[in-house]
Write a protein that holds these residues in place. Structure first.
Motif, short mmCIF file in Angstrom:
data_model
loop_
_atom_site.label_atom_id
_atom_site.label_comp_id
_atom_site.label_asym_id
_atom_site.label_seq_id
_atom_site.Cartn_x
_atom_site.Cartn_y
_atom_site.Cartn_z
N LEU A 243 -10.11 -6.85 7.42
CA LEU A 243 -9.09 -6.19 8.24
C LEU A 243 -7.68 -6.53 7.58
O LEU A 243 -7.35 -7.76 7.32
N TYR A 245 -3.51 -6.12 7.93
CA TYR A 245 -2.35 -6.02 8.92
C TYR A 245 -1.48 -4.96 8.22
O TYR A 245 -0.81 -5.30 7.32
N TRP A 250 -0.74 -0.47 12.74
CA TRP A 250 -2.16 -1.03 12.54
C TRP A 250 -3.22 -0.28 13.68
O TRP A 250 -4.42 0.01 13.27
N LYS A 251 -2.81 -0.47 14.92
CA LYS A 251 -3.87 -0.09 15.92
C LYS A 251 -4.29 1.45 15.76
O LYS A 251 -5.30 1.82 15.86
N TYR A 254 -6.59 1.89 12.63
CA TYR A 254 -7.70 1.32 12.89
C TYR A 254 -8.64 2.32 14.06
O TYR A 254 -9.77 2.38 13.72
N VAL A 277 -10.97 -10.72 9.11
CA VAL A 277 -9.46 -10.37 8.68
C VAL A 277 -9.31 -10.99 7.29
O VAL A 277 -10.05 -11.91 6.91
N TYR A 310 -3.89 -14.52 8.71
CA TYR A 310 -2.87 -13.84 9.82
C TYR A 310 -2.80 -15.29 10.67
O TYR A 310 -3.82 -15.86 11.13
N LYS A 315 -4.36 -12.77 14.44
CA LYS A 315 -5.85 -12.74 13.86
C LYS A 315 -6.64 -12.10 15.09
O LYS A 315 -7.74 -11.33 15.13
N MET A 318 -6.27 -8.73 16.25
CA MET A 318 -7.09 -7.72 15.23
C MET A 318 -8.39 -7.76 15.30
O MET A 318 -9.38 -6.54 15.65
N TYR A 321 -9.62 -6.27 19.09
CA TYR A 321 -9.57 -4.70 19.03
C TYR A 321 -10.56 -3.94 18.52
O TYR A 321 -11.09 -3.19 18.94
#
Ligand code: SF4
Length: 338
Positions: A243, A245, A250-251, A254, A277, A310, A315, A318, A321
């Motif tokens: 993943l 960033y 970013w949200k 994704y 990540v 990250y 981290k 992400m 999520y």
């Protein structure tokens, strides 16, 4: 635009370096015959070319040479702590091809290897013999064969797939995983799916593919390849890894990606999903920074126990999520997180 294999390969390999010990192997001659215009150079040891000092792996990506050699030791390795091990006790990887024709900004190979030239080790039988010996000492083995390259793209000039398929079919105690971003699903049509041969597709949002996974097929094309093989009962893993960033949006990126994913494939047919990540040994990252100006190399990562990634809060945000989304559609027990 998706380039065909042939395009990738035709633009490469103006020089082919061949170790003397494998020069007369039929497979070496087969490879040479695929490149009638290349200059053939005989060498004693692949490291003379591959590990020469002062090479620029980023520049070499534009026009890599091919090195054909013989692996003499180190036919398999224990899986790195940075990899998903699927909770397998005996998790190993092997590399009979080094380096890749795709060009991902985050690829650790450019930090690990001194060059981006492609190496084929053509003594596959020695690999099979050594792995069979290891297998005699274990009940079960999980072996990834494509961590140091995206190998499928090379099968038309170095036909290894058939050999591996036969080996896996005869050895039910081993599970082999082939990880790819390619779309070469038609290669598998002539084979019966095997319970112990897993194809693992690396997936990412389209924005990330365009920006950071240069020369790779689109998300749509990868999902189509997966669908075709799911219909034919192949065991498929998804790797949502790494993943990346991308800053504030970013949200959104994704979310769109995950929503698209679950509409395009029947996710319940997937064998397992890995999520992780971006993470990389700090010494590889330092080397990448000396050649690359990609934002991926220059993010202010945190380094813990020699691994840059990250900051902890980001981290976790992400991973949570993505995993929370997946859990709505897919069995949580089959999602592996790094
Ligand atoms: S496809 Fe995999 S091996 Fe190839 S450049 Fe990208 S990350 Fe590296």
């Amino acid at each position: 635009m998706i380039k065909s294999n042939t395009n990738y390969i035709a633009n490469s390999f103006s020089h082919i370096y061949i170790e003397n010990s494998v020069f007369d192997f039929p497979i070496t001659q087969y490879i040479i015959d695929r490149f009638p215009r290349s200059k053939i150079v005989r060498i004693e040891n692949y490291n003379e070319v591959f590990s020469r000092k002062n090479q620029n792996p980023y520049l070499q990506k534009l026009s890599p040479s091919l090195i054909v050699g013989e692996k003499k030791e180190g036919f398999f390795y224990k899986g790195s702590r940075l990899c998903h091990n699927f909770e397998e006790e005996h998790f190993y990887y092997t590399n009979f091809i080094l380096n890749c024709l795709f060009d991902c900004d985050y690829c650790y190979l450019k930090g690990m290897n001194l060059s981006s030239n492609i190496v084929f080790f053509v003594n596959l039988n020695d690999y099979f013999n050594e792995i069979a010996r290891l297998l005699n000492t274990k009940n079960k083995l999980y072996l990834s064969i494509s961590y140091d390259s995206d190998i499928l793209i090379f099968d038309e000039i170095y036909p290894f797939l058939n050999e591996w398929y036969n080996f896996v079919e005869k050895n039910p105690k081993i599970t082999v995983e082939i990880r790819t971003k390619s779309v070469l699903w038609k290669k598998f049509i002539k084979y019966k799916s095997l319970d112990n041969l897993i194809l693992s597709w690396s997936l990412a949002p389209s924005d990330i593919i365009v920006q950071y996974e240069k020369k790779t097929p689109s998300l749509e094309a990868r999902l189509n390849a997966i669908s075709q093989l799911l219909k034919r009962d192949w065991k498929i893993n998804l790797a949502l890894d790494p993943l990346i960033y991308t800053g504030k949006p970013w949200k959104i990126i994704y979310k769109e990606f995950l929503e698209y994913l679950v509409t395009k494939i029947d996710i319940n047919l997937i064998n397992s999903i890995t999520v992780g990540v971006f993470r990389i040994p700090i010494n590889y990252l330092r080397r990448m920074k000396s050649f690359s100006n990609s934002p991926i190399s220059f993010f202010p990562y945190e380094t813990v126990e020699g691994v840059a990634s990250y900051p902890k809060d980001l981290k976790e945000e992400m991973l949570n999520y993505v995993v929370l989304f997946l859990e709505r559609y897919f069995n949580r027990d089959k999602i592996y997180i790094k």
